[in-house]
Enzyme design. Sequence first.
Site, mmCIF file in Angstrom:
data_model
loop_
_atom_site.group_PDB
_atom_site.id
_atom_site.type_symbol
_atom_site.label_atom_id
_atom_site.label_comp_id
_atom_site.label_asym_id
_atom_site.label_seq_id
_atom_site.Cartn_x
_atom_site.Cartn_y
_atom_site.Cartn_z
ATOM 1 N N CYS A 57 48.132 50.332 44.779
ATOM 2 C CA CYS A 57 48.038 51.078 43.520
ATOM 3 C C CYS A 57 46.892 52.077 43.599
ATOM 4 C CB CYS A 57 47.837 50.146 42.340
ATOM 5 S SG CYS A 57 46.124 49.704 42.079
HETATM 6 N N1 LIG Z 1 44.867 43.891 37.163
HETATM 7 C C1 LIG Z 1 43.947 43.466 38.020
HETATM 8 N N2 LIG Z 1 42.860 42.793 37.577
HETATM 9 C C2 LIG Z 1 41.920 42.361 38.440
HETATM 10 N N3 LIG Z 1 42.000 42.543 39.770
HETATM 11 C C3 LIG Z 1 43.051 43.211 40.246
HETATM 12 C C4 LIG Z 1 44.078 43.711 39.420
HETATM 13 N N4 LIG Z 1 44.987 44.311 40.198
HETATM 14 C C5 LIG Z 1 44.550 44.192 41.460
HETATM 15 N N5 LIG Z 1 43.383 43.550 41.493
HETATM 16 C C6 LIG Z 1 42.576 43.220 42.672
HETATM 17 O O1 LIG Z 1 43.204 43.800 43.800
HETATM 18 C C7 LIG Z 1 43.755 42.763 44.630
HETATM 19 C C8 LIG Z 1 45.072 43.160 45.197
HETATM 20 O O2 LIG Z 1 45.996 43.243 44.178
HETATM 21 P P1 LIG Z 1 47.404 43.912 44.308
HETATM 22 O O3 LIG Z 1 47.759 44.142 45.727
HETATM 23 O O4 LIG Z 1 48.357 43.115 43.511
HETATM 24 O O5 LIG Z 1 47.227 45.265 43.541
HETATM 25 S S1 LIG Z 1 46.412 46.560 43.919
HETATM 26 O O6 LIG Z 1 47.333 47.495 44.554
HETATM 27 O O7 LIG Z 1 45.295 46.267 44.778
HETATM 28 O O8 LIG Z 1 45.931 47.028 42.617
HETATM 29 C C9 LIG Z 1 43.835 41.582 43.730
HETATM 30 O O9 LIG Z 1 43.839 40.476 44.530
HETATM 31 P P2 LIG Z 1 43.983 39.074 44.007
HETATM 32 O O10 LIG Z 1 42.632 38.530 44.207
HETATM 33 O O11 LIG Z 1 45.050 38.470 44.819
HETATM 34 O O12 LIG Z 1 44.365 39.147 42.554
HETATM 35 C C10 LIG Z 1 42.599 41.733 42.882
HETATM 36 O O13 LIG Z 1 41.444 41.351 43.587
#
Ligand SMILES: Nc1ncnc2c1ncn2[C@@H]1O[C@H](COP(=O)(O)OS(=O)(=O)O)[C@@H](OP(=O)(O)O)[C@H]1O
Length: 206
Positions: free
Chosen positions: A200
């Site tokens: 994103c």
């Molecule tokens: N909405 C939101 N809130 C908080 N943190 C977020 C969010 N979107 C992405 N992340 C952070 O980015 C990690 C990777 O997420 P994604 O691959 O799903 O999305 S992204 O493309 O990076 O936004 C994701 O990893 P995870 O730790 O697995 O959640 C987060 O660290």
Amino acid sequence: MSIDIEAANRDLGHDAEGLVKWALSQGLPAICTTNFRPFEAVILHMVTRVQPDIPIVWMDTGYNTPATYEFADSVSRQLELNRTIYLPLRSRAHREAVEGPAPALDDPRHEAFTREVKLEPFERALNEMNPGLWFTALRASDTDNRAGMQPISRNQDGIIKVAPLLHWSSKDLYDYLVAHDLPNNFDYVDPTKGEANRECGLHLQH
Ligand SMILES: Nc1ncnc2c1ncn2[C@@H]1O[C@H](COP(=O)(O)OS(=O)(=O)O)[C@@H](OP(=O)(O)O)[C@H]1O
């Protein structure tokens, strides 16, 4: 004393719990971001076992599924998370009333949408919390960009970014959930990504 990221990657690169302990022993203010996507209880459990009050940051875009909202609340209760929610400056109802539903990936308005619902709230979180250390659950299998990452890196903001689960498979994550009696959530969508193997922009810009 300077932090030897290269040595830590070499010595601990595949040792998730070792990476968490190493990172939290550096004495830097830490945060962990989560979007409550599948297997997210793993990172949340792993970091809070070492630092129970670590700030957990969630940018709630307003577009999560009901199951994700329920999961976010139940796992936060179960792990007694010190969670802070960052919301976009405009509500989903307001945005949709004047601009319509979330734009598709090929819509020229998609970039502004992502900035509004995810990147700006994240930058606000960074400004307010000013972390020196940032845990995420990025995995090498997520995207080509992540496949080339090291578990520990210093990002362009100067923050040490730690992805302890970078080299874990879905089976590793599943086994950890079972071993620790943790819940999972597969009913997850992110309107800023469209497809799971897309970025994103959050991890390209930060
Ligand atoms: N909405 C939101 N809130 C908080 N943190 C977020 C969010 N979107 C992405 N992340 C952070 O980015 C990690 C990777 O997420 P994604 O691959 O799903 O999305 S992204 O493309 O990076 O936004 C994701 O990893 P995870 O730790 O697995 O959640 C987060 O660290």
